[in-house]
Structures are given as structure tokens and as C-alpha cells.
Design an enzyme around this catalytic site. Structure first.
Site, PDB file in Angstrom:
ATOM      1  N   SER A 219      45.839  70.389 -19.265  1.00 26.73           N
ATOM      2  CA  SER A 219      44.630  70.770 -19.999  1.00 26.73           C
ATOM      3  C   SER A 219      43.396  70.316 -19.245  1.00 26.73           C
ATOM      4  CB  SER A 219      44.624  70.116 -21.383  1.00 26.73           C
ATOM      5  OG  SER A 219      44.388  68.711 -21.271  1.00 26.73           O
ATOM      6  N   ASP A 220      42.309  71.069 -19.379  1.00 23.73           N
ATOM      7  CA  ASP A 220      41.036  70.480 -19.000  1.00 23.73           C
ATOM      8  C   ASP A 220      40.840  69.287 -19.920  1.00 23.73           C
ATOM      9  OD1 ASP A 220      38.562  69.954 -17.915  1.00 23.73           O
ATOM     10  OD2 ASP A 220      37.854  72.011 -18.071  1.00 23.73           O
ATOM     11  N   TRP A 221      40.052  68.325 -19.479  1.00 27.08           N
ATOM     12  CA  TRP A 221      39.947  67.055 -20.199  1.00 27.08           C
ATOM     13  C   TRP A 221      39.374  67.284 -21.602  1.00 27.08           C
ATOM     14  CZ3 TRP A 221      42.349  66.815 -16.067  1.00 27.08           C
ATOM     15  CH2 TRP A 221      42.779  65.642 -15.468  1.00 27.08           C
ATOM     16  N   ALA A 223      40.762  69.623 -23.714  1.00 29.47           N
ATOM     17  CA  ALA A 223      40.964  71.021 -24.116  1.00 29.47           C
ATOM     18  C   ALA A 223      42.154  71.211 -25.048  1.00 29.47           C
ATOM     19  CB  ALA A 223      41.150  71.900 -22.879  1.00 29.47           C
TER      20      ALA A 223
END
Length: 739
Positions: A219-221, A223
Site C-alpha cells: 500500500s501507499d503509506w 492507503a
């Protein structure tokens, strides 16, 4: 491993480290931001670059480097960054960022490569191969359709399937198939209503099943959604940052109560551990970084990438000239973007420092802390410029106007930068402007200056690289990887960019992004895609194709001769576009399908060759969920930019894709006559129609009437046929057509 251990492995140990089963002898590994330089934070970690990181080389940003159009340069850059990651004991470098530049307002455009998916994919592929040649993984990001910072964690990108495939997924596809990145980072946003982290169609059906991706998705941080089980089942393996005990608990409970099969968890763990072990088995902690050598590499990359936009003969400058450097950026350059890619630079070389042995005077001209003009500072700058042979004005966009986390409000520079250029240009006829920013700007002063060098954000060696180009030690060879519109309102996404009150951002412009739109509309632009000047000139000739007719399963070899017709050695980016002028599908006039950067001595000529396969002629057809070539004539264009076509050739391409059409009473005559059966029967019906019997005093069967009949649905043609059409003829025809 226990169920709890496996669940824990699917979220980070902390902000930058991955959880690993240390009782099994597997140490934790670290990942780091770093599309344009390593941002390794040892303590007090954060995502937006607010806290200090270890010293590292700051390379030109993606927006700058993409203008090199140089695959080898991207691979070399990747190798250098991979080497540095080995020295810093980093397992995965978070980048490259390959989102398409839908709008010039996007605050993160400085990280992104281009408005064109072909260029984006080719450059990203080579960067990834470079990094991973050092046994360091990358995290290709941000997947997908993540082209704005406004409401980036919740906005819904509403985009049709063809546009998604042709524009926003194509760069990812090229990189995944061509370089096999170890990891992919999913984006924050929703895509057609579903968050990227929960989007099984994107993360599994397309990414893994179609493209063959075999690494892990992170995941993006921040997300990951509230439903961790749904994310895991969709194919989002690793949640970052950690540690989210509640989400780990969700996974454990889902297995225990039978709502999720444990094999789903096992698969994610295997993916994460496989990548971790690939790094651990190839660690080289003894690796040493040569910061001085890397600084020179950053200088070389910047000089290969900056774009000369205007030159009426004033450049290159002469070292014996008395030169005024005007503008604070000459002393304190803007060389990188804000946010997660912000690097704690090893050292920064300004233009003023690089010019210390030259006859250079300096005046700051404006303050960086404000956008308001300072009359006294401008007056000092004007006086400095008057007393020189040439004035070089250093301007651009400030960190406060362009960064991760927010979008730009306009394409204008700060008022004090604009005012400085205008004042100096009035006082000194020999004025050159150097622009430092991450994206495009408007230039109301363009006609008043003699030269413009677009430095973008050129990394820590930006000052030395700028002088290399201004004085001709390096011949400019950069070409714009994005179109510069004359005004923001001309951008195709202008009306819909920020979205509506329901937080939906509609991609209504479809496939017409960047030059695809401007060229189709024949809209005047400030500078076109692929544009850039040199201190020499190049002539194109003898464009040839190895066949004039082919099936879409064949390949086409295209060759063109390029000659350096000037007096100095230089590099040229040869661009190849393909278009189908008489397409029945709504398509761009031309699309980039090849590029090569070559170097030529004065008078030297080289033949540049390209190989085109099916995808060079295809568009994504949603009714068959696949790429399809329309039969017909295609134009092959060798060009210096999207607006400067040097040579053309044509080729007839026949599609081998059989499209099963279902005919109805609402099918038009034109559609029916694509079928041999339809041509025979409907041709007779048309000939017997009263419309066709009209004499020349009426409308006749001129072009207009013929067009009207071709556009008629079958039911209308039968109606006009009257008694001449037997009862049941329509149903009989449909049975034969659909057999």
C-alpha cells in the site's frame, strides 16, 4: 509459522521496516523513498520528508530526466541508485513514479515522467532494470489513475476502460512486462468507485493474471482501507506503515471464523518473504558510495535532460563576456521537489558557485519567502544587468507553490519572478532566462528575451550542469516530455480536474491527454511535446518501411536517415509517431511509438531503425476486452517533435481479429454492408429504394443522399422500400447476417 506470525508479516514493523519471522533467522529489512535519490530516515520517520534523512546524492527529478529521452541514461541512473541502496542496506527503493501528467496543475508532476504512456513505460523499464541489476527491488508506483494531489486519499477517478488501458495503465504494463519489478505500490484513490487497495480487478486480474506480475503489492503509506481482509483478498499484500494491530487481528479472525481461506494469507506471506529473501541472499553491506563521482553523474544527467526552449543566437555564451546573474535561484537553486522524495543532499552546486572564476556579477532580485515584488531588489538587479554584456535571470516556482500533498493554483511563476524578468528584459536587450521548476509555466515575457533554458529540477549539481549548457561545454539535447499550453484553460482536463462535491474526478477527456488533445484540436501551444533546441541542426531524409502492406501479426521495420548539418557535435532525439487519418474510431492524430537518441559529429549521417508490432497500430476495444487493429492505411512519421514532422510513409495494415457483430433492425446500412451477405442483399434494396430513383431535379444519389442512406438503420431502409421489399425480408437478412 503461526497464524498470528503470518498476519503480522502482512504489515510493516514500523514506518520503514518490514516485519519478518526473526525467530526463524530472517532479519528485518528496510525500504526507502527514492525516485530521484535515497531518502533513508533512521529516526523520527515521516512520509512527507519533514524530518532529516541520511546524506545522499540528489539526482534530477523525473520531470527533468524524462526530457533526456535516453533509455541508457535511465538504466545507468538505476544502477547507481541500486549501488547506493546496497551501501545503505535498503531492500526496496520506492519508485519510479509513472503516473501520467493529466494536468499541469498536479503538485507531484515533478516526480512523474511524462504525459505519454509509451515514453513513460520505456524509461521506467530501463530505470527498474538498472536498480534491480544491483539486487535491490523497486516499488513501481502509484497504481493507478492517480493524477492529482487534491483529495488524493479519497477521490474517485472515474475513467472509462479504453482510456484506462491506453493512457493510465500502459506505462505500468510496459514496466511490469519489461522489467518485472519486485513490488508494486497501490495508490490512495478510488478507481471507478473502488479503492485501489481493494481493487481485485487491478491488483489481481490485470496486474497478475494478464501481465504476469509475481512480486508483492504494498500500500501507499496509509492507503489500506478499514477492511483489511478485502484488501488482502484483492491482492494488496503488505500494509505500510506498521504496526496496525487491529488490521492484523482482522486477518487472524477471518481465517479462524472461516470467512477467509488461510491460503490467501499464505500466498501474501510467500510473496513478501520471497522478495525479502532475494535481497538478503544478495546483500553487499561492504559497498561504499563515492559521493563525488555520483555528484558528477547527477551533473551529467541534468545536462542531458535540460531543454533549450529559445535561442536567437545569443547562446552559447562566451567566457570572456561580462555576465550578470540575476535571481536568488542563481545562488540558492531550486533543484528538487517537496514531500516524500526530498533528499538530504550530499552537496549542492549553484550556478553562482560554478561561475566563480568567470566575470560574473550578481543581484538576488527577489526574496524566496514571499511572492511580492521588492522594488529595491528589482532596481538593484536592473542596474547589475545594465552593466553587463548579458543578463541571465534565474527564476521558477517555489517549494510553497509546488509539492507533494497539494496541487498548483495556476501556471504562473510568483509575481516577483515575473516582475524581475520583465524589468531586466527592458533594461538589457541580451537577456537569457533559466527556469527552475517541476512542471510547465506560462511565459508572458517570452518574446522579450533572447534565450530560455528550462532546467526543471535538476538535482544537486544543477548549477554546474546549467553552466555546461549555457557556455556550450555540453550541447543541449533535452526534449519536452510534456506539452506547454499557452494557458491553463487550454488543458483538456481543465473543467473536471479537481472533481465535484461527491469527490468524483471524471476523466472526460478520455484518451486525449497532452499532445493527443492539442494536436487533434490543432490548438496553438507554447511549446509542443518532444520539442527542444540544439546548438547544431539536424536533417531527416529517406524514411523507408520494409513493407507497404502487412497483417497486424507482422512487424514493420522503419528506417530514417539523420544528418548533423551544423558545425558542432550534438545529440538528436528521433521520434516516431503513428496515425490513422481515416480511422472510423475516435483516435488521436498521432501517437508516439518509438524514439532513439543518437549522437552525430558535424556532417555525420546515421540511419536510425525502429521495429513496430501490433500495439503500435492498435487501440483498446472494449467490446472484445482486447487490443485491436483497425484495417486501413496508417501514416508513419519521423519527427523532431509532435508538431515538427520531418518525413512520412504509409503502410496498409490488415486486422486479423475477427469481430463478431450482432446485427439488429437498428444496424445501419454502412454496418451491414461490411458483411459480404449484407452487401449483396442490401445493395439490391438500396437500388430499389424510391430515394435512389429520384432524378437529377431532386436530390439524386449525390454524395449527401448516399451518405444519408448509408447511415439509415435497416428498419428505415425497409420502410422506404415499400412494396418492393418482400414481407419478412428484414428478419431473413438478419438470420443470414448473424449465422
Amino acid at each position: 509459522m503461526t497464524l498470528e506470525e503470518k498476519a503480522a508479516l502482512c504489515s510493516g514493523k514500523d514506518f520503514w521496516h518490514l516485519e519478518t519471522p526473526e525467530r526463524l533467522g530472517i532479519p528485518s529489512v528496510m525500504v526507502s523513498d527514492g525516485p530521484c535519490g535515497i531518502r533513508k530516515q533512521a529516526d523520527a520517520a515521516d512520509h512527507l520528508g519533514l524530518n532529516a534523512s541520511v546524506p545522499a546524492t540528489s539526482y534530477p527529478t523525473g520531470s527533468c530526466m524524462a526530457c533526456s529521452f535516453d533509455r541508457d541514461l535511465f538504466r545507468e541512473s538505476g544502477e547507481t541508485l541500486g549501488h547506493a541502496c546496497q551501501a545503505e542496506e535498503l531492500a526496496v527503493l520506492l519508485g519510479p513514479a509513472v503516473n501520467i501528467k493529466r494536468s499541469p496543475l498536479c503538485g507531484r508532476n515533478f516526480e512523474y515522467l511524462s504525459e505519454d504512456p509509451y515514453l513513460t513505460g520505456e524509461l521506467a523499464k530501463n530505470y527498474i532494470n538498472g536498480v534491480q541489476s544491483q539486487n535491490i527491488g523497486v516499488s513501481l508506483k502509484h497504481y493507478a489513475a492517480n493524477s492529482q494531489e487534491y483529495n488524493r486519499m479519497s477521490s474517485d477517478s472515474v475513467v472509462d476502460e479504453r482510456t484506462l488501458r491506453e493512457i493510465y495503465l500502459a506505462g505500468f504494463e510496459t514496466a511490469v512486462k519489461g522489467s518485472k519489478p519486485w513490488t508494486i505500490m497501490c495508490s490512495y484513490n478510488r478507481i471507478n468507485g473502488t479503492f485501489a487497495a481493494e481493487n481485485k480487478r487491478l491488483l489481481t486480474d490485470i496486474l497478475r493474471d494478464e501481465w504476469g506480475f509475481d512480486g508483492y503489492v504494498v500500500s501507499d503509506w496509509g492507503a489500506t482501507t478499514a477492511d483489511r481482509v478485502k484488501c488482502l483478498e484483492a491482492g494488496m499484500d503488505l500494509e505500510m506503515p506498521g504496526k496496525n494491530a487491529a488490521n492484523d487481528k482482522q486477518l487472524v479472525e477471518a481465517v479462524k471464523n472461516g470467512t477467509m481461506d488461510e491460503s490467501v494469507l499464505d500466498t501474501a506471506v510467500e510473496r513478501i518473504l520471497s522478495v525479502t529473501l532475494k535481497y538478503l541472499d544478495n546483500r553487499k553491506p561492504e559497498t561504499v558510495i563515492d559521493f563525488e563521482a555520483d555528484h558528477e553523474k547527477a551533473r551529467k544527467i541534468a545536462a542531458e535532460s535540460m531543454v533549450l526552449l529559445k535561442n536567437d543566437g545569443i547562446l552559447p555564451l562566451k567566457r570572456e563576456q561580462k555576465i550578470a546573474f540575476v535571481g536568488k535561484f542563481a545562488e540558492a537553486p531550486r533543484f528538487q521537489g517537496g514531500g516524500s522524495s526530498h533528499v538530504n543532499s550530499y552537496k549542492v552546486t549553484s550556478a553562482l558557485e560554478a561561475a566563480k572564476d568567470l566575470r560574473v556579477t550578481y543581484a538576488p532580485g527577489y526574496a524566496i519567502e514571499t511572492a511580492e515584488p521588492d522594488d529595491a531588489m528589482i532596481a538593484e538587479a536592473v542596474e547589475t544587468a545594465k552593466n553587463a554584456d548579458v543578463a541571465v535571470v534565474f527564476v521558477g516556482i517555489t517549494d510553497a507553490m509546488e509539492s507533494e500533498g497539494f496541487d498548483r493554483k495556476s501556471l504562473s511563476m510568483p509575481k516577483n519572478h515575473e516582475a524581475l524578468v520583465e524589468a531586466v528584459a527592458k533594461a538589457q536587450k541580451n537577456t537569457v532566462v533559466v527556469v527552475m521548476c517541476g512542471g510547465c509555466i506560462t511565459m508572458p515575457w517570452l518574446d522579450d528575451v533572447r534565450g530560455v533554458l528550462y532546467a526543471y529540477l535538476g538535482g544537486e549539481a544543477v548549477g554546474a550542469a546549467t553552466l555546461d549548457l549555457l557556455f556550450g561545454d555540453v550541447n543541449p539535447s533535452g526534449k519536452l516530455a510534456e506539452t506547454f499550453p499557452r494557458r491553463l484553460e487550454d488543458n483538456p482536463s481543465y473543467l473536471y480536474y479537481f472533481g465535484d462535491e461527491q469527490n468524483k474526478t471524471e476523466y472526460r477527456e478520455g484518451v486525449f491527454v497532452g499532445y493527443r488533445y492539442y494536436d487533434k484540436k490543432n490548438l496553438d501551444v507554447l511549446f509542443p511535446f518532444g520539442y527542444g533546441l540544439s546548438y547544431t541542426t539536424f536533417e531527416y531524409s529517406d524514411l523507408t518501411v520494409d513493407k507497404t502492406a502487412m497483417q497486424d501479426t507482422d512487424t514493420l521495420t522503419v528506417s530514417v536517415k539523420v544528418k548533423n548539418t551544423g558545425a558542432v557535435k550534438g545529440k538528436e532525439v528521433v521520434q516516431l509517431y503513428v496515425g490513422m487519418p481515416k480511422s472510423r474510431t475516435i483516435r488521436p492524430d498521432k501517437e508516439l511509438r518509438g524514439f532513439e537518441k543518437i549522437e552525430l559529429e558535424p556532417g555525420e549521417e546515421k540511419t536510425v531503425s525502429f521495429t513496430l508490432s501490433k500495439r503500435a497500430f492498435a487501440y483498446y476495444r472494449t467490446d472484445i476486452s482486447d487490443w485491436c487493429v483497425e484495417s486501413g492505411e496508417y501514416v508513419i512519421m519521423a519527427a523532431k517533435s509532435s508538431r515538427d514532422i520531418a518525413c512520412t510513409a504509409t503502410v496498409q495494415v490488415e486486422s486479423t481479429t475477427a469481430i463478431k457483430r450482432v446485427y439488429t433492425m437498428n444496424s445501419t446500412v454502412e454496418e451491414i454492408m461490411e458483411s459480404p451477405v449484407g452487401r449483396e442483399i442490401v445493395g439490391k434494396m438500396m437500388a430499389a429504394s424510391p430515394l435512389a430513383q429520384m432524378d437529377d431535379d431532386g436530390l439524386g444519389m449525390g454524395e449527401g443522399m448516399e451518405r444519408m442512406m448509408m447511415e439509415m438503420p435497416l428498419r428505415a431502409l425497409i420502410s422506404f422500400g415499400g412494396d418492393s421489399v418482400p414481407e419478412g425480408m428484414g428478419e431473413m437478412l438478419l438470420q443470414q447476417l448473424n449465422a
